[in-house]
Design a protein around this motif. Structure first.
Motif, PDB file in Angstrom:
ATOM      1  N   ALA A  23      24.384  17.880  77.425  1.00  0.00           N
ATOM      2  CA  ALA A  23      24.966  18.945  76.700  1.00  0.00           C
ATOM      3  C   ALA A  23      24.042  19.648  75.988  1.00  0.00           C
ATOM      4  N   PHE A  24      23.105  19.001  75.202  1.00  0.00           N
ATOM      5  CA  PHE A  24      22.325  19.488  74.332  1.00  0.00           C
ATOM      6  C   PHE A  24      21.146  20.089  75.216  1.00  0.00           C
ATOM      7  N   GLU A  25      20.711  19.901  76.360  1.00  0.00           N
ATOM      8  CA  GLU A  25      19.652  20.674  77.084  1.00  0.00           C
ATOM      9  C   GLU A  25      20.531  21.979  77.837  1.00  0.00           C
ATOM     10  N   GLU A  26      21.860  21.930  77.723  1.00  0.00           N
ATOM     11  CA  GLU A  26      22.327  23.324  78.195  1.00  0.00           C
ATOM     12  C   GLU A  26      22.473  24.273  77.045  1.00  0.00           C
ATOM     13  N   LEU A  27      22.778  23.666  75.872  1.00  0.00           N
ATOM     14  CA  LEU A  27      22.961  24.567  74.729  1.00  0.00           C
ATOM     15  C   LEU A  27      21.234  25.130  74.476  1.00  0.00           C
ATOM     16  N   VAL A  28      20.344  24.279  74.734  1.00  0.00           N
ATOM     17  CA  VAL A  28      18.790  24.518  74.397  1.00  0.00           C
ATOM     18  C   VAL A  28      18.773  25.835  75.331  1.00  0.00           C
ATOM     19  N   THR A  56      14.634  24.457  64.627  1.00  0.00           N
ATOM     20  CA  THR A  56      16.025  24.602  64.509  1.00  0.00           C
ATOM     21  C   THR A  56      16.613  23.529  65.525  1.00  0.00           C
ATOM     22  N   PHE A  57      16.149  23.485  66.621  1.00  0.00           N
ATOM     23  CA  PHE A  57      16.875  22.777  67.685  1.00  0.00           C
ATOM     24  C   PHE A  57      16.623  21.124  67.233  1.00  0.00           C
ATOM     25  N   MET A  58      15.842  20.753  66.678  1.00  0.00           N
ATOM     26  CA  MET A  58      15.499  19.377  66.098  1.00  0.00           C
ATOM     27  C   MET A  58      16.495  19.087  65.038  1.00  0.00           C
ATOM     28  N   ARG A  59      16.562  20.185  64.003  1.00  0.00           N
ATOM     29  CA  ARG A  59      17.511  19.930  63.059  1.00  0.00           C
ATOM     30  C   ARG A  59      19.037  19.725  63.652  1.00  0.00           C
ATOM     31  N   VAL A  60      19.441  20.416  64.705  1.00  0.00           N
ATOM     32  CA  VAL A  60      20.439  20.647  65.238  1.00  0.00           C
ATOM     33  C   VAL A  60      20.889  18.965  66.032  1.00  0.00           C
ATOM     34  N   PHE A  61      19.860  18.421  66.481  1.00  0.00           N
ATOM     35  CA  PHE A  61      19.930  17.291  67.248  1.00  0.00           C
ATOM     36  C   PHE A  61      20.231  16.079  66.022  1.00  0.00           C
ATOM     37  N   ARG A  62      19.131  16.173  65.033  1.00  0.00           N
ATOM     38  CA  ARG A  62      19.253  15.432  64.016  1.00  0.00           C
ATOM     39  C   ARG A  62      20.576  15.093  63.302  1.00  0.00           C
ATOM     40  N   ALA A  63      21.380  16.687  63.241  1.00  0.00           N
ATOM     41  CA  ALA A  63      22.454  16.681  62.494  1.00  0.00           C
ATOM     42  C   ALA A  63      23.979  16.125  63.466  1.00  0.00           C
ATOM     43  N   ARG A  64      23.370  15.952  64.683  1.00  0.00           N
ATOM     44  CA  ARG A  64      24.829  15.752  65.526  1.00  0.00           C
ATOM     45  C   ARG A  64      25.822  15.050  65.276  1.00  0.00           C
ATOM     46  N   HIS A  65      25.480  13.681  64.562  1.00  0.00           N
ATOM     47  CA  HIS A  65      26.561  12.940  64.086  1.00  0.00           C
ATOM     48  C   HIS A  65      27.287  13.392  63.020  1.00  0.00           C
ATOM     49  N   ARG A  66      26.778  14.348  62.360  1.00  0.00           N
ATOM     50  CA  ARG A  66      27.648  14.857  61.351  1.00  0.00           C
ATOM     51  C   ARG A  66      28.222  16.085  61.521  1.00  0.00           C
ATOM     52  N   TYR A  67      27.989  16.635  62.796  1.00  0.00           N
ATOM     53  CA  TYR A  67      28.686  17.730  63.180  1.00  0.00           C
ATOM     54  C   TYR A  67      30.190  17.935  63.139  1.00  0.00           C
ATOM     55  N   GLU A  68      30.725  18.836  62.697  1.00  0.00           N
ATOM     56  CA  GLU A  68      32.096  19.207  62.421  1.00  0.00           C
ATOM     57  C   GLU A  68      32.143  20.604  63.017  1.00  0.00           C
ATOM     58  N   ALA A  69      33.350  20.845  63.995  1.00  0.00           N
ATOM     59  CA  ALA A  69      33.811  22.150  64.457  1.00  0.00           C
ATOM     60  C   ALA A  69      34.404  22.921  63.766  1.00  0.00           C
ATOM     61  N   GLY A  70      33.663  23.538  62.367  1.00  0.00           N
ATOM     62  CA  GLY A  70      34.459  24.381  61.664  1.00  0.00           C
ATOM     63  C   GLY A  70      34.163  25.953  61.699  1.00  0.00           C
ATOM     64  N   ALA A  71      33.303  26.249  62.735  1.00  0.00           N
ATOM     65  CA  ALA A  71      33.008  27.543  62.914  1.00  0.00           C
ATOM     66  C   ALA A  71      32.588  27.671  64.425  1.00  0.00           C
ATOM     67  N   LYS A  72      32.290  28.897  65.016  1.00  0.00           N
ATOM     68  CA  LYS A  72      31.741  28.983  66.152  1.00  0.00           C
ATOM     69  C   LYS A  72      30.394  28.367  66.232  1.00  0.00           C
ATOM     70  N   PHE A  73      30.040  27.852  67.213  1.00  0.00           N
ATOM     71  CA  PHE A  73      28.859  27.159  67.203  1.00  0.00           C
ATOM     72  C   PHE A  73      27.558  28.112  66.880  1.00  0.00           C
ATOM     73  N   SER A  74      27.487  29.320  67.295  1.00  0.00           N
ATOM     74  CA  SER A  74      26.513  30.244  67.319  1.00  0.00           C
ATOM     75  C   SER A  74      26.318  30.492  65.577  1.00  0.00           C
ATOM     76  N   THR A  75      27.535  30.532  64.925  1.00  0.00           N
ATOM     77  CA  THR A  75      27.439  30.621  63.536  1.00  0.00           C
ATOM     78  C   THR A  75      26.664  29.572  62.814  1.00  0.00           C
ATOM     79  N   TRP A  76      27.226  28.372  63.277  1.00  0.00           N
ATOM     80  CA  TRP A  76      26.365  27.194  62.652  1.00  0.00           C
ATOM     81  C   TRP A  76      25.141  27.135  63.067  1.00  0.00           C
ATOM     82  N   LEU A  77      24.799  27.362  64.404  1.00  0.00           N
ATOM     83  CA  LEU A  77      23.255  27.543  64.648  1.00  0.00           C
ATOM     84  C   LEU A  77      22.182  28.334  63.801  1.00  0.00           C
TER      85      LEU A  77
END
Length: 211
Positions: A23-28, A56-77
């Motif tokens: 899933a991460f590879e697909e987002l990348v 940016t992608f490294m930060r996304v990966f490191r933050a993955r366990h804290r991710y909450e779906a509070g906005a569109k993914f693109s907005t968060w990214l």
């Protein structure tokens, strides 16, 4: 729940949160070209765009366990990307490593004068589209936007190229919707002002950054 239902990228990121590497590879794959394009404009130097996108992608990966779906993914990214770009600019400023030779064209018009001129004219609807065609258009726009201040550049890129709404840009940049509307309005006015000497006499004015 609303974003999980409406945004497939949110669903992908929730899989990333559960350590789904595919899933991460697909987002990348999906967002890498967009992030590089964005970083070429809002980052401190165009040649750092690839590194900043990777950060940016490294930060996304490191933050993955804290991710909450509070906005569109693109907005968060793009919120993370904007922070990465700002941090990089501060770091370069502290070390005084800005290289004017390698940096994008500046307002003195010494590099890509025609590109800068055509961009602002095109962006301000003062030039026929036939004069700026194909892949050249994207490069021209990036050159012109470099003249603007950081916040105007970021708002304009998120609006023009990523098609984010005022509310989404506001969330990404930590501003109010009213402030975003004002930023975009000033950006359009500044582009016209920067290129007015070119419109009148074919000369690029020697302007500084427009905030």
């Amino acid at each position: 729940m609303r974003y999980q239902q409406s945004d497939p990228d949110v669903r992908l990121m929730l899989r990333v949160r559960n350590d789904d590497a595919a899933a991460f590879e697909e987002l990348v794959r999906k967002y890498h070209p967009r992030l590089v394009r964005l970083m070429r404009t809002i980052g401190p130097r165009a040649d750092l765009a690839e590194d900043l996108a990777q950060d940016t992608f490294m930060r996304v990966f490191r933050a993955r366990h804290r991710y909450e779906a509070g906005a569109k993914f693109s907005t968060w990214l793009f919120t993370i990307a904007a922070n990465v770009a700002r941090n990089s600019a501060r770091s370069l400023g502290r070390r005084q490593e800005v290289n004017e030779v390698d940096a994008p064209a500046t307002a003195d018009g010494s590099q890509a004068v025609g590109i800068l001129a055509a961009t602002a004219l095109d962006a301000s609807s003062l030039m026929p589209a036939r004069l700026v065609e194909g892949s050249e258009r994207g490069e021209i726009v990036r050159q012109a936007v470099q003249v603007l201040g950081e916040r105007q550049r970021t708002a304009l890129m998120l609006s023009r190229f990523e098609n984010l709404s005022y509310a989404e840009i506001a969330e990404t940049m930590g501003l109010t919707t009213k402030a975003v509307k004002s930023l975009l309005s000033r950006a359009r006015v500044n582009l016209r002002e920067i290129l007015q000497p070119y419109i009148d006499a074919g000369v690029i004015p020697n302007e500084g950054s427009h905030e």
